[in-house]
Design a protein around this motif. Sequence first.
Motif, PDB file in Angstrom:
ATOM      1  N   ARG A  49       0.612   4.309  -2.912  1.00  0.00           N
ATOM      2  CA  ARG A  49       0.309   5.524  -2.427  1.00  0.00           C
ATOM      3  C   ARG A  49       1.330   6.977  -2.495  1.00  0.00           C
ATOM      4  N   ARG A  98       0.501   9.456  -5.317  1.00  0.00           N
ATOM      5  CA  ARG A  98       1.159  11.225  -4.714  1.00  0.00           C
ATOM      6  C   ARG A  98       2.354  11.640  -4.555  1.00  0.00           C
ATOM      7  N   ARG A 156       0.841  -1.026  -0.145  1.00  0.00           N
ATOM      8  CA  ARG A 156      -0.316   0.318   0.088  1.00  0.00           C
ATOM      9  C   ARG A 156       0.874   2.070   0.236  1.00  0.00           C
ATOM     10  N   HIS A 157       2.736   0.968   0.725  1.00  0.00           N
ATOM     11  CA  HIS A 157       3.228   2.763   0.840  1.00  0.00           C
ATOM     12  C   HIS A 157       3.272   2.793  -0.823  1.00  0.00           C
TER      13      HIS A 157
END
Length: 218
Positions: A161, A165, A157-158
């Motif tokens: 992301r 972003r 997930r990191h």
Amino acid sequence: MTTNALTVSLRETRVMTERLLLLLGVPKGAVPAVREVIVDAEALGIGGLAFLDSAQAAGTSWRAPILTAASGGRVTVEAHGMPAPYAAPALLDLGVALQREHGRAEIEVGGVRSAHLLLVLPHAALAYGAGIEVTCGDGAPRLTVGERAPAAEPVPRHLARAVRRGLDVDAALWWRLYHRSNDALTEDTPVSRRHAGATLDPGADDQNADVDYVGANP
């Protein structure tokens, strides 16, 4: 976002990290794997770029980790004072191999610095179908390796992301590393520019003339 932070892309972070690793003397063949560990650590918020900022002063030379003891799925590895990002790719490979052979494994790592950066391994192991738990206590770090949980995310997930972003990085830290990383680039000279083709001869008396072009034009 922290005060005085820049938002940088995952690609920018990888490019700068690779340049700095070359300056630190990491063997070229190992640079891509070590780079990903550091970028993962930065995306996780555990200080990948801060490690790079301090690594130059530490002056760590490269030395491959070695097995010092092995009994089935229980092994001990000596890292010879190497920082965790340098040792992590080998530990990941070893852990995945042991998990496939024995189902579960335990790896004790001696002589590793910046051990908290081994916390990237649980995320890096997902792509290989393995699950790694890292314990960093008062003693030597320990990795417990088993199968990946069925519900685990295939893409960490990191990183997803960070792709969407970008990464929020302290501006002073980023520019300090950025300017340092430029030392990995070839110096801008008439000779270094030849990779783009011959340049026009500005005159026979010019010491910077490209000799490949002398006499090419009437």
